[in-house]
Design a protein around this motif. Sequence first.
Motif, short mmCIF file in Angstrom:
data_model
loop_
_atom_site.label_atom_id
_atom_site.label_comp_id
_atom_site.label_asym_id
_atom_site.label_seq_id
_atom_site.Cartn_x
_atom_site.Cartn_y
_atom_site.Cartn_z
N LEU A 7 0.80 -1.23 0.00
CA LEU A 7 0.00 0.00 0.00
C LEU A 7 0.83 1.28 0.00
O LEU A 7 0.48 2.24 -0.68
N VAL A 27 -7.56 -3.82 2.18
CA VAL A 27 -6.82 -3.40 1.00
C VAL A 27 -7.73 -2.74 -0.04
O VAL A 27 -7.38 -1.69 -0.62
N THR A 75 -3.67 0.52 7.78
CA THR A 75 -4.65 -0.55 7.61
C THR A 75 -5.32 -0.81 8.94
O THR A 75 -4.87 -0.32 9.98
#
Length: 534
Positions: A50, A97, A348
């Motif tokens: 990411l 995600v 996250t």
Amino acid sequence: MADITHLPMEQLQDLEYCLDSNPPWAEAILLAFQNYILMLGTSVMVPSLLVPAMGGSDGDKARVIQTLLFVAGINTLLQALFGTRLPAVVGGSFAYVIPIAYIISDSSLQRISDRHERFIHTMRAIQGALIVASSIQIILGYSQVWGLFSSPLSMAPVVGLVGLGLFQRGFPLVGVAQSLFNCHDLCVGQLRRNWYTDAVVDALIWYKLQYLKHVRPFRDIPIFERFPVLICVPIVWIYAVILTASGAYQHKSPQTQHNCRTDRANLISTAPWFMFPYPLQWGPPTFSAGHSFAMMSAVIVSMVESTGAYKAASRLAIATPPPAYVLSRGIGWQGIGVLLSGLFGTGTGSTVSVENVGLLGLTRVGSRRVVQISAGFMIFFSTLGKFGAVFASIPIPIFAALYCILFGLVASVGISFLQFTNLNSMRNLVIIGLTLFLGISVHQLFDQYWNPSRHGLVHTNAGWFNAFLNTIFLSPATVGLIVAVFLDNTLEVERSKKDRGMPWWVKFRTFRGDNRNEEFYTLPFNLNRFFPPT
């Protein structure tokens, strides 16, 4: 010929240490360090995926990894002390995600030309979405409605899908390890070998450990069974270090170098010697209704997957199934964990680490103390950046090889709940088969269409709506829960109570339904006086 019967067993009998029994301190510390090493896989993979897409540098990635580990240590400690009290490691999650990819692709963020500035603004947007989305998990948890509609019949395939649904993080990921072992070619007449041969090498190490588990060279400790990660990982890791230092990867593809080199992505060189993560370190969060709504889908998925992981952890820790009150309490604390992830900026959200749950069964140690010590390792090494980065340099294919066994073990533990149901009932067989098949099949369909540019099978003009539905249906466990709970609670419910396993299950739905619940799930420090179970 005498009948061979295996009566249903509420608790597994062949584990060495249960939830509230502890191995000797030296052994407990080694087991805790093993848990820490195992959870590094996801903690490194998610930011590595990411952060570059957000515009972050290698230094930003190292800082995000350290922050993720720090918050994981806090969340694991909170869960073991005040949540479900099960030996469950709480770490980063892949479920987030897709909504994060939606946030990254937001046009207002993509217009920022400076990469570092875009990374900061994207991180702040993710933080705001996590903070808002955590509220749904906190509300559902502490309202005590979560887990009220489950039965052994519905939970068995769902827990099974928690393990089976992660198949793409197992053997397919081992495939990227082809150059890790193919560098034997340099020494053996340039012989070309297939990647599956290399995967077998790692698998053989594991099977040798299983066959040698009864060999006890040091006193009465079965070291081959108790410390599989600490034995296997260094062997392959040192081999990878030698190949990296010898330049064996110099002419390999960028993907192979990224996944197999131990100095990949400059983790060690860019990590600070000392860093203490703190809330709002990236700046004040920014809030968007669309971002928050998309993030709620990942929170729902992580709740489902964590519920299955808690059920498996209770069985592998020789505890009774967590009552609805305890399960709700754990989900509530996990919501607080997502809130902390948003405040600190981990990039996250959090969920229960399925691989660490599988490790409980592999080592036959379900001690709560081991997981609490492992939380200390996470916090300690996250503040000492260079030292933590050394362990984080373990090549990802090594973790993938471990996942092949650990995820399968969790799946089998889930299926073991079927022993309390009537498997001669066609109603039950239909529900089980349909749940397992649709859980995997629907995921496969959505996975074929998803990528960050197309936003998945659901592709409307509303990006938040796309991210929400694609996240839900890309989770095998979530699809399985929807199918199993709906069918189990609508199809011949009254006539099938016994077939569903409810006579056995009902006593575990309330905290006081079984005397053993108090032994396993009572809050520490006499807190039950102030927070009495219901």
